[in-house]
Design an enzyme around this catalytic site. Structure first.
Site, mmCIF file in Angstrom:
data_model
loop_
_atom_site.group_PDB
_atom_site.id
_atom_site.type_symbol
_atom_site.label_atom_id
_atom_site.label_comp_id
_atom_site.label_asym_id
_atom_site.label_seq_id
_atom_site.Cartn_x
_atom_site.Cartn_y
_atom_site.Cartn_z
ATOM 1 N N ASP A 136 0.861 -1.180 0.000
ATOM 2 C CA ASP A 136 0.000 0.000 0.000
ATOM 3 C C ASP A 136 0.899 1.233 0.000
ATOM 4 O O ASP A 136 1.595 1.500 0.982
ATOM 5 C CB ASP A 136 -0.903 -0.023 1.234
ATOM 6 C CG ASP A 136 -1.852 1.166 1.279
ATOM 7 O OD1 ASP A 136 -1.829 1.982 0.344
ATOM 8 O OD2 ASP A 136 -2.602 1.272 2.269
ATOM 9 N N GLY A 175 -3.771 6.702 -2.387
ATOM 10 C CA GLY A 175 -2.532 6.142 -2.891
ATOM 11 C C GLY A 175 -2.685 5.114 -3.991
ATOM 12 O O GLY A 175 -3.657 5.096 -4.751
ATOM 13 N N HIS A 177 -2.026 0.765 -4.847
ATOM 14 C CA HIS A 177 -1.822 -0.579 -4.333
ATOM 15 C C HIS A 177 -1.071 -1.378 -5.389
ATOM 16 O O HIS A 177 -1.346 -1.247 -6.588
ATOM 17 C CB HIS A 177 -3.152 -1.268 -4.026
ATOM 18 C CG HIS A 177 -3.859 -0.700 -2.844
ATOM 19 N ND1 HIS A 177 -5.168 -0.994 -2.546
ATOM 20 C CD2 HIS A 177 -3.436 0.148 -1.864
ATOM 21 C CE1 HIS A 177 -5.533 -0.359 -1.449
ATOM 22 N NE2 HIS A 177 -4.497 0.341 -1.020
ATOM 23 N N ARG A 243 -15.188 2.890 -2.669
ATOM 24 C CA ARG A 243 -14.615 3.542 -1.500
ATOM 25 C C ARG A 243 -15.670 4.464 -0.873
ATOM 26 O O ARG A 243 -16.503 5.049 -1.567
ATOM 27 C CB ARG A 243 -13.373 4.368 -1.872
ATOM 28 C CG ARG A 243 -12.254 3.582 -2.524
ATOM 29 C CD ARG A 243 -11.837 2.339 -1.749
ATOM 30 N NE ARG A 243 -11.428 2.608 -0.379
ATOM 31 C CZ ARG A 243 -10.161 2.738 0.031
ATOM 32 N NH1 ARG A 243 -9.174 2.629 -0.856
ATOM 33 N NH2 ARG A 243 -9.887 2.954 1.305
ATOM 34 N N HIS A 330 -41.986 -33.936 -3.170
ATOM 35 C CA HIS A 330 -41.309 -33.176 -2.118
ATOM 36 C C HIS A 330 -42.343 -32.625 -1.132
ATOM 37 O O HIS A 330 -43.084 -31.692 -1.432
ATOM 38 C CB HIS A 330 -40.517 -32.034 -2.763
ATOM 39 C CG HIS A 330 -39.541 -31.387 -1.844
ATOM 40 N ND1 HIS A 330 -38.620 -30.447 -2.266
ATOM 41 C CD2 HIS A 330 -39.314 -31.526 -0.510
ATOM 42 C CE1 HIS A 330 -37.889 -30.054 -1.243
ATOM 43 N NE2 HIS A 330 -38.303 -30.685 -0.171
ATOM 44 N N LYS A 484 -32.117 -66.091 -16.126
ATOM 45 C CA LYS A 484 -31.124 -65.246 -16.804
ATOM 46 C C LYS A 484 -30.297 -66.175 -17.667
ATOM 47 O O LYS A 484 -29.565 -67.029 -17.161
ATOM 48 C CB LYS A 484 -30.246 -64.498 -15.803
ATOM 49 C CG LYS A 484 -29.317 -63.490 -16.482
ATOM 50 C CD LYS A 484 -28.509 -62.696 -15.492
ATOM 51 C CE LYS A 484 -27.742 -61.569 -16.194
ATOM 52 N NZ LYS A 484 -27.019 -61.989 -17.380
ATOM 53 N N ASP A 486 -27.524 -67.510 -20.309
ATOM 54 C CA ASP A 486 -26.089 -67.287 -20.493
ATOM 55 C C ASP A 486 -25.743 -67.224 -21.976
ATOM 56 O O ASP A 486 -25.113 -68.131 -22.529
ATOM 57 C CB ASP A 486 -25.331 -68.440 -19.825
ATOM 58 C CG ASP A 486 -24.071 -67.957 -19.137
ATOM 59 O OD1 ASP A 486 -23.768 -66.767 -19.261
ATOM 60 O OD2 ASP A 486 -23.405 -68.766 -18.481
ATOM 61 N N GLU A 616 -27.834 -69.169 -15.180
ATOM 62 C CA GLU A 616 -26.938 -68.102 -14.719
ATOM 63 C C GLU A 616 -27.528 -67.309 -13.563
ATOM 64 O O GLU A 616 -26.798 -66.810 -12.701
ATOM 65 C CB GLU A 616 -26.630 -67.148 -15.880
ATOM 66 C CG GLU A 616 -25.609 -66.073 -15.529
ATOM 67 C CD GLU A 616 -25.417 -65.062 -16.639
ATOM 68 O OE1 GLU A 616 -24.547 -64.179 -16.477
ATOM 69 O OE2 GLU A 616 -26.135 -65.125 -17.651
#
Length: 762
Positions: A136, A175, A177, A243, A330, A484, A486, A616
């Site tokens: 500064d 000033g 910076h 500022r 919800h 299932k 195979d 399977e």
């Protein structure tokens, strides 16, 4: 100028009050103008304050009245603001962390004209190292702007000698910076020591113009090169902050050419905004490593992961397939439904008070809400009282969707925007149809059920997929149980004597199954699309994957149908499974089409039956479920007797003994978010014929680079020949270890019906 990601945040939760209050009497600048400035500058300002505790200096009655600093975040502050706490000798102070445009809007609404931050960021809730150094340059009495600029150039020269870049600002007060980004963060103490040495070095070199001493009596006619603001306990006015002076000036970034201009002066907020289009963010490299806001930033800011069961991922979302949706019931303060559509790594979300319309004759309100994480596709639970969205949430429906149009404006809740439009076709268990979501104004959209387009063409059908799970608790009243098989999944399209067979991935495989030609004649009176399995039978009539892999002309190969998708111009996708099954059985009655019997009893009895038959596993299907093409649905559950896993071949090792001239083991992987993950080697289950065939197939795929995402363990890397990961196989194994390896794997065969990007952990 390209917009910074921070600029995409929304601010509908911040309501501006007293917009006409004058905060700068000298210029007549109002609170509304201050509010608009911070919203406009947020895209370049937020990266320089993100992750840092914010101290606010407030002028609620304007700069002509007294101001006060505020560090502690009031208990009444909105819950969605991110927070960070610092323990001081006098106690613990909780600060706001402003990571979003919306957060900066909240700062402006409080008439916090000045924003002050330290040079460090929070890391995992604690004070982190300094990421930048600040000087500064404070002019004593009689010092001119030209002298300030001279000192600024001297500081820059010293920093350049240290291979560090320096960025100048006019402070908006008196000033200058100077900011110096640190390539490697250091402690705040280390940053202070470095800054102090630079200041003292300049004081020694230019004693008549520079002082590094804080004593005000020594500053007259000199520039105080303030190094102390690098202390962890101190703050500096943030870049781009207003500022609290008579005029609305700003801590404004400047070019070094401007710092050499004898006419240099401080800039007002309107001038800073005008410069954005020309210069962009002159400080962009200063905080290039700032925690970048993403599409879930707003979502995270509204939730505390320690207080809600909702998923709150820290990771930046990654784009997926953009084809999944969920509707959640919800039970919040008011019952409503939440529609969420997967898009670019998040779920674009709408609160629909009365749920989606069931007919084309009505429209319903849909309120756009914050994007949700992908993990919310599976979320259900109770959100605690006091948390955002408190109440019970259950999944009402879920599924896949196709996109016709998906336009969501970047500024989603701009009250003047009405250009958003989404048109999708949803495929769920309860919702199945074409919908439009049309933005009417701001966050309010309209949900409309559209007329369905013509039925999908039979050649476009993709197989519905089952989800891995247990059938032990399922009852025959709600679920049907099938074996299932195979083999290889295929879709058969028989159109009045013409036969077409497609694999699971849609590849034309008609020529690979000459045994199925008879089906064309058996079904010649119809145009029918069937889903089923191509199976090779062993001597006892049980499907054998090994026989399927190595089938010869004499191998008995059959098509076993288990679903019907199309019949004589009518799509059956929306028909219940129970009705589709009746149609399928009627079609097979008395002909050559094979439809395997369903399994007797409830889930446990079905599993016992397949154990005895050496099948399977079991596939359980809800009687009232629709057919959802291409989607892995919870309406179908597969429960396997053996653990099997599809894998991608990433390499092979030379054999020993009788296999010394060929393959001894395959090196296996499974694709994941980080690349191909090594899961082990398989060296059993092969026939010599298979090994020879594999060697011929892998030879042209040779590569010198490992396809795996991490180096292989030394014991596995020895003697490996890497290949491009293009071939998919299947193994049987005993268990999966904690580090992701398959224990006791045994080769079952190649899966030419699968592609590497389809392989996932089962």
């Amino acid at each position: 100028m390209a917009r910074h990601p921070w600029g995409m945040e929304r601010y509908e939760r911040v309501r501006l009050t007293n917009p006409d209050k004058v905060l700068y009497p000298a210029t007549g600048t109002t609170k509304a103008e201050v509010f608009d400035y911070y919203l406009s500058i947020a895209q370049v300002m937020v990266p320089h304050i993100a992750g840092r505790p914010v101290t606010r200096k407030r002028w609620p009655n304007g700069v002509a009245e007294e101001a006060f600093f505020e560090k502690q975040l009031a208990s009444s502050a909105p819950s969605w603001l991110e927070r960070g706490s610092i323990t001081h000798k006098s106690g613990t102070t909780t600060y706001p962390i402003i990571n979003t445009r919306e957060g900066l809007a909240w700062v402006a609404q409080q008439a916090s004209l000045e924003v002050h931050v330290p040079q460090w960021r929070f890391e995992d809730g604690d004070q982190g190292p300094a990421t930048r150094i600040v000087f500064d340059l404070d002019p004593g009495e009689g010092v001119t702007m030209t002298q300030l600029c001279e000192i600024a150039h001297e500081v820059r020269a010293l920093m350049t000698d240290l291979d560090l870049e320096t960025y100048p600002l006019t402070s908006g007060s008196k000033g200058l910076h100077l900011y110096v980004p640190l390539a490697e963060p250091i402690s705040s103490r280390g940053a202070s020591v470095l800054a102090r040495r630079v200041a003292q070095q300049l004081e020694q070199a230019m004693p008549k113009l520079v002082t590094a001493t804080m004593t005000k009596s020594l500053r007259a006619g000199k520039v105080f090169l303030d190094w102390s603001q690098n202390n962890a306990a101190k703050t500096t006015i943030a870049p781009y902050s207003l500022r609290g002076r008579d005029h609305p000036t700003v801590a404004a970034p400047r070019t070094w050419d401007e710092i050499a201009d004898p006419e240099l002066r401080h800039l007002r907020f309107d001038e800073v905004l005008d410069r954005l289009d020309e210069y962009g963010d002159l400080l962009a490299p200063l905080d290039a490593d700032a925690p970048i806001a993403d599409k879930l930033t707003t979502y995270r800011s509204m939730r505390d992961a320690s207080k809600t069961p909702e998923p709150v991922p820290k990771e930046i979302p990654k784009t997926g397939n953009n084809d999944k949706f969920v509707i959640q019931e919800h039970h919040a303060r008011r019952l409503h439904y939440d529609l969420r559509l997967e898009r670019d790594g998040v779920l674009v979300s709408f609160a629909v008070p009365k749920n989606l319309p069931e007919t084309t004759a009505e429209n319903r309100l849909a309120v756009h809400t914050e994007d949700h994480p992908i993990e919310y596709l599976a979320f259900h639970g109770s959100i605690p009282k006091g948390e955002y969205g408190a109440g019970d949430m259950v999944i009402w429906d879920s599924g896949s969707y196709e996109t016709e149009k998906f336009r969501v404006p970047e500024e989603l809740d701009n009250p003047d925007d009405s250009h958003g439009e989404i048109i999708v076709t949803l495929h769920g268990e309860k919702v199945d149809g074409r919908y439009a979501l049309i933005q009417t104004k701001g966050k309010n959209w309209l949900a409309h059920r559209m007329k369905d387009q013509k039925n999908a063409r039979p050649e476009d059908f993709a197989p519905m997929l089952a989800t891995e799970g247990s059938v032990a608790k399922y009852k025959a009243k709600q679920w049907a149980f099938e074996g299932k098989w195979d083999g290889y999944r295929v879709i058969i399209d028989a159109d009045h004597g013409q036969l077409q067979i497609r694999s699971r991935t849609g590849r034309e495989v008609t020529g690979e199954y000459p045994q199925f030609k008879a089906l064309a004649a058996d079904l010649a009176e119809h145009h029918v699309v069937l889903d089923g399995e191509a199976v090779a039978l062993d001597e006892s009539g049980v499907p054998s994957f090994g026989q399927m892999q190595n089938r010869a002309r004499s191998t008995r190969v059959e098509f076993w149908a288990f679903d019907i998708l199309w019949l004589d111009g009518r799509s059956l996708l929306r028909a219940k499974y129970s009705d589709r099954r009746k149609i399928l059985e009627a079609l097979a009655d008395g002909g050559g089409l094979i439809v395997p019997d369903q399994l007797p009893g409830d889930g446990p009895e079905a599993m016992e039956h397949v154990r005895k038959k050496r099948f399977e596993g079991v596939v359980a299907k809800k009687w009232d479920s629709t057919y959802q093409p291409g989607r892995r649905s919870s309406s179908w559950i597969k429960d396997k007797i053996w653990n099997t896993q599809e894998v991608v071949i990433g390499g092979w090792r030379q054999g020993e003994g009788g296999r010394s001239s060929g393959i001894g083991a395959l090196v296996l992987g499974i694709p994941g978010p980080e690349g191909l993950q090594f899961v082990g080697r398989v060296g059993t289950g092969f026939t010599e014929k298979e090994l020879s065939k594999l060697k011929d197939m892998l030879k042209p795929l040779h590569t010198d680079e490992s396809p795996f995402n991490a180096p292989l363990p030394k014991v596995d890397a020895r003697g490996v020949t890497f290949v491009r990961p293009e071939l998919v196989g299947e193994v049987r194994y005993s268990e999966r270890t904690s580090d992701g390896r398959l224990r006791q794997p045994s080769w079952r065969g190649l899966r030419p019906d699968k592609t590497p990007d389809e392989v996932v952990w089962e």
